[in-house]
Design a protein around this motif. Structure first.
Motif, PDB file in Angstrom:
ATOM      1  N   PRO A  41       0.810  -1.492   0.112  1.00  0.00           N
ATOM      2  CA  PRO A  41      -0.035   0.006   0.052  1.00  0.00           C
ATOM      3  C   PRO A  41       0.746   1.239   0.056  1.00  0.00           C
ATOM      4  CG  PRO A  41      -0.566  -1.393   1.925  1.00  0.00           C
ATOM      5  CD  PRO A  41       0.800  -1.985   1.296  1.00  0.00           C
ATOM      6  N   PHE A  42       0.493   2.391  -0.778  1.00  0.00           N
ATOM      7  CA  PHE A  42       0.948   3.414  -0.613  1.00  0.00           C
ATOM      8  C   PHE A  42       0.222   4.265   0.459  1.00  0.00           C
ATOM      9  CE2 PHE A  42       4.120   3.791  -4.111  1.00  0.00           C
ATOM     10  CZ  PHE A  42       4.344   2.607  -4.522  1.00  0.00           C
ATOM     11  N   ASN A  43       0.250   5.829   0.418  1.00  0.00           N
ATOM     12  CA  ASN A  43      -0.339   6.413   1.275  1.00  0.00           C
ATOM     13  C   ASN A  43      -2.010   6.127   1.404  1.00  0.00           C
ATOM     14  OD1 ASN A  43       2.313   7.735   0.719  1.00  0.00           O
ATOM     15  ND2 ASN A  43       1.719   8.771   2.857  1.00  0.00           N
ATOM     16  N   VAL A  44      -2.283   5.608   2.420  1.00  0.00           N
ATOM     17  CA  VAL A  44      -3.897   5.436   2.770  1.00  0.00           C
ATOM     18  C   VAL A  44      -4.369   6.416   3.417  1.00  0.00           C
ATOM     19  CG1 VAL A  44      -5.367   3.440   3.310  1.00  0.00           C
ATOM     20  CG2 VAL A  44      -3.000   2.701   2.604  1.00  0.00           C
ATOM     21  N   ALA A  45      -5.435   6.662   3.219  1.00  0.00           N
ATOM     22  CA  ALA A  45      -6.177   7.768   4.035  1.00  0.00           C
ATOM     23  C   ALA A  45      -7.539   7.415   3.975  1.00  0.00           C
ATOM     24  CB  ALA A  45      -6.029   9.165   3.532  1.00  0.00           C
ATOM     25  N   GLY A  46      -8.527   7.802   4.986  1.00  0.00           N
ATOM     26  CA  GLY A  46      -9.859   7.882   5.077  1.00  0.00           C
ATOM     27  C   GLY A  46     -10.441   7.591   6.418  1.00  0.00           C
ATOM     28  N   PRO A  47     -11.696   7.565   6.707  1.00  0.00           N
ATOM     29  CA  PRO A  47     -12.302   7.429   8.007  1.00  0.00           C
ATOM     30  C   PRO A  47     -11.465   6.242   8.836  1.00  0.00           C
ATOM     31  CG  PRO A  47     -14.137   7.209   6.624  1.00  0.00           C
ATOM     32  CD  PRO A  47     -12.845   7.107   5.724  1.00  0.00           C
ATOM     33  N   ARG A  48     -11.303   6.462  10.127  1.00  0.00           N
ATOM     34  CA  ARG A  48     -10.676   5.772  11.038  1.00  0.00           C
ATOM     35  C   ARG A  48      -9.267   6.206  11.113  1.00  0.00           C
ATOM     36  NH1 ARG A  48     -13.735   0.694   9.390  1.00  0.00           N
ATOM     37  NH2 ARG A  48     -15.841   1.216  10.382  1.00  0.00           N
ATOM     38  N   ILE A 105       5.996  14.794  -2.836  1.00  0.00           N
ATOM     39  CA  ILE A 105       4.736  14.217  -3.419  1.00  0.00           C
ATOM     40  C   ILE A 105       4.487  12.829  -2.795  1.00  0.00           C
ATOM     41  CG2 ILE A 105       4.166  13.551  -5.564  1.00  0.00           C
ATOM     42  CD1 ILE A 105       6.225  15.218  -6.946  1.00  0.00           C
ATOM     43  N   ARG A 106       3.001  12.869  -2.647  1.00  0.00           N
ATOM     44  CA  ARG A 106       2.371  11.645  -2.271  1.00  0.00           C
ATOM     45  C   ARG A 106       1.145  11.256  -3.293  1.00  0.00           C
ATOM     46  NH1 ARG A 106       6.678  11.473   0.148  1.00  0.00           N
ATOM     47  NH2 ARG A 106       6.891  10.945   2.278  1.00  0.00           N
ATOM     48  N   ALA A 107       0.860  10.115  -3.105  1.00  0.00           N
ATOM     49  CA  ALA A 107      -0.562   9.865  -3.916  1.00  0.00           C
ATOM     50  C   ALA A 107      -1.219   9.058  -2.738  1.00  0.00           C
ATOM     51  CB  ALA A 107      -0.143   8.855  -4.973  1.00  0.00           C
ATOM     52  N   PHE A 108      -2.469   9.628  -2.460  1.00  0.00           N
ATOM     53  CA  PHE A 108      -3.262   9.117  -1.264  1.00  0.00           C
ATOM     54  C   PHE A 108      -4.504   8.312  -1.822  1.00  0.00           C
ATOM     55  CE2 PHE A 108      -1.515  12.905   0.047  1.00  0.00           C
ATOM     56  CZ  PHE A 108      -0.934  12.636   1.566  1.00  0.00           C
ATOM     57  N   THR A 109      -4.532   7.269  -1.237  1.00  0.00           N
ATOM     58  CA  THR A 109      -5.708   6.198  -1.710  1.00  0.00           C
ATOM     59  C   THR A 109      -6.644   5.998  -0.453  1.00  0.00           C
ATOM     60  OG1 THR A 109      -4.029   5.260  -3.106  1.00  0.00           O
ATOM     61  CG2 THR A 109      -5.930   4.078  -2.719  1.00  0.00           C
ATOM     62  N   HIS A 110      -7.811   6.254  -0.939  1.00  0.00           N
ATOM     63  CA  HIS A 110      -9.098   5.753   0.053  1.00  0.00           C
ATOM     64  C   HIS A 110      -8.838   4.433   0.554  1.00  0.00           C
ATOM     65  CE1 HIS A 110     -12.783   5.424   1.882  1.00  0.00           C
ATOM     66  NE2 HIS A 110     -12.872   6.728   1.656  1.00  0.00           N
ATOM     67  N   VAL A 111      -9.041   4.393   1.707  1.00  0.00           N
ATOM     68  CA  VAL A 111      -9.036   2.869   2.509  1.00  0.00           C
ATOM     69  C   VAL A 111     -10.053   1.937   1.862  1.00  0.00           C
ATOM     70  CG1 VAL A 111     -10.568   3.531   4.443  1.00  0.00           C
ATOM     71  CG2 VAL A 111      -8.720   2.122   4.857  1.00  0.00           C
ATOM     72  N   ARG A 112     -11.004   2.166   1.446  1.00  0.00           N
ATOM     73  CA  ARG A 112     -11.860   1.334   1.095  1.00  0.00           C
ATOM     74  C   ARG A 112     -11.376   0.814  -0.246  1.00  0.00           C
ATOM     75  NH1 ARG A 112     -16.860  -0.217   2.730  1.00  0.00           N
ATOM     76  NH2 ARG A 112     -17.689  -0.637   0.875  1.00  0.00           N
ATOM     77  N   ASP A 113     -10.811   1.319  -1.059  1.00  0.00           N
ATOM     78  CA  ASP A 113     -10.120   1.083  -2.389  1.00  0.00           C
ATOM     79  C   ASP A 113      -8.864   0.355  -2.093  1.00  0.00           C
ATOM     80  OD1 ASP A 113     -11.702   2.357  -4.350  1.00  0.00           O
ATOM     81  OD2 ASP A 113     -10.569   4.392  -4.280  1.00  0.00           O
ATOM     82  N   VAL A 114      -8.446   0.478  -1.013  1.00  0.00           N
ATOM     83  CA  VAL A 114      -7.242  -0.194  -0.574  1.00  0.00           C
ATOM     84  C   VAL A 114      -7.565  -1.684  -0.084  1.00  0.00           C
ATOM     85  CG1 VAL A 114      -5.252  -0.668   0.955  1.00  0.00           C
ATOM     86  CG2 VAL A 114      -5.578   1.417  -0.195  1.00  0.00           C
ATOM     87  N   ALA A 115      -8.777  -1.673   0.879  1.00  0.00           N
ATOM     88  CA  ALA A 115      -9.523  -2.810   1.291  1.00  0.00           C
ATOM     89  C   ALA A 115      -9.797  -3.708   0.058  1.00  0.00           C
ATOM     90  CB  ALA A 115     -10.523  -2.526   1.979  1.00  0.00           C
ATOM     91  N   ASP A 116     -10.376  -3.293  -1.014  1.00  0.00           N
ATOM     92  CA  ASP A 116     -10.914  -3.829  -2.223  1.00  0.00           C
ATOM     93  C   ASP A 116      -9.722  -4.563  -2.695  1.00  0.00           C
ATOM     94  OD1 ASP A 116     -12.611  -4.237  -4.429  1.00  0.00           O
ATOM     95  OD2 ASP A 116     -11.481  -2.714  -5.265  1.00  0.00           O
ATOM     96  N   GLN A 154     -10.690  14.537  -3.767  1.00  0.00           N
ATOM     97  CA  GLN A 154     -11.412  15.294  -2.962  1.00  0.00           C
ATOM     98  C   GLN A 154     -12.571  14.455  -1.832  1.00  0.00           C
ATOM     99  OE1 GLN A 154     -12.542  18.774  -4.093  1.00  0.00           O
ATOM    100  NE2 GLN A 154     -14.614  18.919  -3.325  1.00  0.00           N
ATOM    101  N   SER A 155     -13.073  13.377  -2.701  1.00  0.00           N
ATOM    102  CA  SER A 155     -14.009  12.551  -1.579  1.00  0.00           C
ATOM    103  C   SER A 155     -13.295  12.037  -0.545  1.00  0.00           C
ATOM    104  CB  SER A 155     -14.719  11.727  -2.600  1.00  0.00           C
ATOM    105  OG  SER A 155     -13.909  10.796  -3.202  1.00  0.00           O
ATOM    106  N   THR A 156     -11.797  11.728  -0.594  1.00  0.00           N
ATOM    107  CA  THR A 156     -11.163  10.909   0.500  1.00  0.00           C
ATOM    108  C   THR A 156     -10.826  12.087   1.616  1.00  0.00           C
ATOM    109  OG1 THR A 156     -10.107   9.701  -1.202  1.00  0.00           O
ATOM    110  CG2 THR A 156      -8.883   9.995   0.951  1.00  0.00           C
ATOM    111  N   ILE A 157     -10.456  13.349   1.278  1.00  0.00           N
ATOM    112  CA  ILE A 157     -10.592  14.455   2.229  1.00  0.00           C
ATOM    113  C   ILE A 157     -11.811  14.630   2.692  1.00  0.00           C
ATOM    114  CG2 ILE A 157     -10.257  16.438   2.498  1.00  0.00           C
ATOM    115  CD1 ILE A 157      -8.141  16.845   0.226  1.00  0.00           C
TER     116      ILE A 157
END
Ligand code: UDP
Length: 332
Positions: A185-192, A223-234, A316-319
């Motif tokens: 995983p790269f930088n993961v972000a999202g609820p929790r 530079i970073r690329a942020f990925t929503h945690v649900r996308d990572v779980a998927d 945007q939606s991840t933020i």
């Protein structure tokens, strides 16, 4: 656990930030029973609230202990699949474990791998994009060499431990029947994601909401690329299902690439905050052991082409989702 379910799955670290979303998604999308092993040390969830919200008590069970304790037990049940996520984590979180990260990462990985070998369970090992060192000026492809930078740091111990375990697992899958694949995983972000763990997005949101200075490290050009945690779980589930044995998959959304200064500005704008941006040396906040990573963003072609992974969340939606979670002061 209900014996009529199609398979039983073990998730180490299943009450962590990524793990809790993975458990939720497994229950949502598959006919599985899930057993979680987690020592709760860095878990962001309030367990009763989380379990209540899952509402799947007949399909979830857990042991609140370390990976080592769990696998040292006799007569463990047979799981069909094991997702190994339990680990120390985070640029700040790893610091106090310096000198022991290698040991715990290796011990846990072998305990998991030996179990999987013995019961013929399929393994998905969750590693880290830190294994790339700096990549090619930040760009990280699975086809590139892994670069270990020359400067010793606690952060490096984490990267080296994870990389060493990756190589060992890949080799085990070549000389034994171990059926494993690896996710980076790269930088993961999202609820929790904890506002206390040092991770940038929840920190910036918390600072912006409180009207405090937004602490951009250095000049903010990182530079970073942020990925929503649900996308990572998927992506992790897809890797388990369809990833090639002995192969590693980057899990990060290159479309969400951004400089940290720009991220700070977007957070300030989205939150409507009057917080000002302050450029700081992170060592003044976290001490001399703190180490920055270089630019880092993924080549995700392998996951996209081989696993059919299609990340759904833009930056945007991840933020926004992270903001909503922090604003609500949610505990699950
Ligand atoms: N960062 C920052 N201010 C903070 C926290 C982090 O400028 O208060 C930057 C950090 O320098 C890095 C990026 O944000 O470039 C991501 O940091 P994080 O700790 O979330 O993850 P990393 O990618 O370093 O593992």
């Amino acid at each position: 656990m209900d014996k009529t379910l199609a398979k039983s799955v073990l998730v180490t670290g299943g009450f962590g930030f990524i793990g809790s979303h993975l458990v939720e998604m497994l229950l949502e999308k598959q006919d599985v029973g899930v057993h979680v092993v987690d020592n709760m040390v860095t878990s962001p969830i309030h367990l009763p609230a989380y379990l209540g919200q899952l509402g799947q008590s007949d399909r979830v069970s857990y042991d609140l202990c370390t990976v080592k304790e769990f696998f040292s037990r006799k007569n463990l049940p047979v799981f069909n699949e094991v997702y190994h996520l339990a680990s120390v984590v985070g640029p700040v979180g790893v610091l106090k474990h310096g000198g022991r990260i290698l040991q715990s990462t290796v011990d846990d990985s072998y305990a998991v791998a030996d179990y999987c070998l013995r019961v013929k369970a399929k393994l998905c090992d969750v590693s880290t994009s830190e294994v790339y060192g700096g990549g090619r000026d930040g760009y990280c492809s699975e086809k590139d060499s892994m670069i270990i930078p020359p400067k010793v740091s606690v952060r490096l111990e984490y990267a080296v431990a994870k990389l060493g375990c990756e190589v060992a697992l890949m080799n085990m899958s070549r000389v034994t029947e171990l059926d494993t694949r690896i996710v980076r995983p790269f930088n993961v972000a999202g609820p929790r994601q904890s506002t206390e763990g040092g991770f940038v997005l929840p920190r910036f949101i918390k600072q912006a909401l409180a009207g405090e200075l937004i602490t951009v490290y250095g000049d903010g050009r990182m530079i970073r690329a942020f990925t929503h945690v649900r996308d990572v779980a998927d992506g992790i589930m897809r890797t388990m299902c369809c990833g090639r044995r002995g192969e590693a998959y980057n899990m990060g959304n290159p479309a969400n690439k951004i400089t940290i200064l720009e991220l700070a500005k977007q957070v300030a704008e989205i939150t409507g905050s009057r917080s000002e941006i302050s450029f700081v040396d992170p060592k003044t906040l976290w001490g001399p052991l703190f180490e920055e990573a270089n630019d880092k963003y993924p080549d995700a072609d392998r996951a996209i082409n081989e696993l059919g992974w299609r990340p759904q969340y833009d930056l945007q939606s991840t933020i926004l989702e992270t903001l909503e979670y922090i604003r609500a002061g949610r505990v699950n």
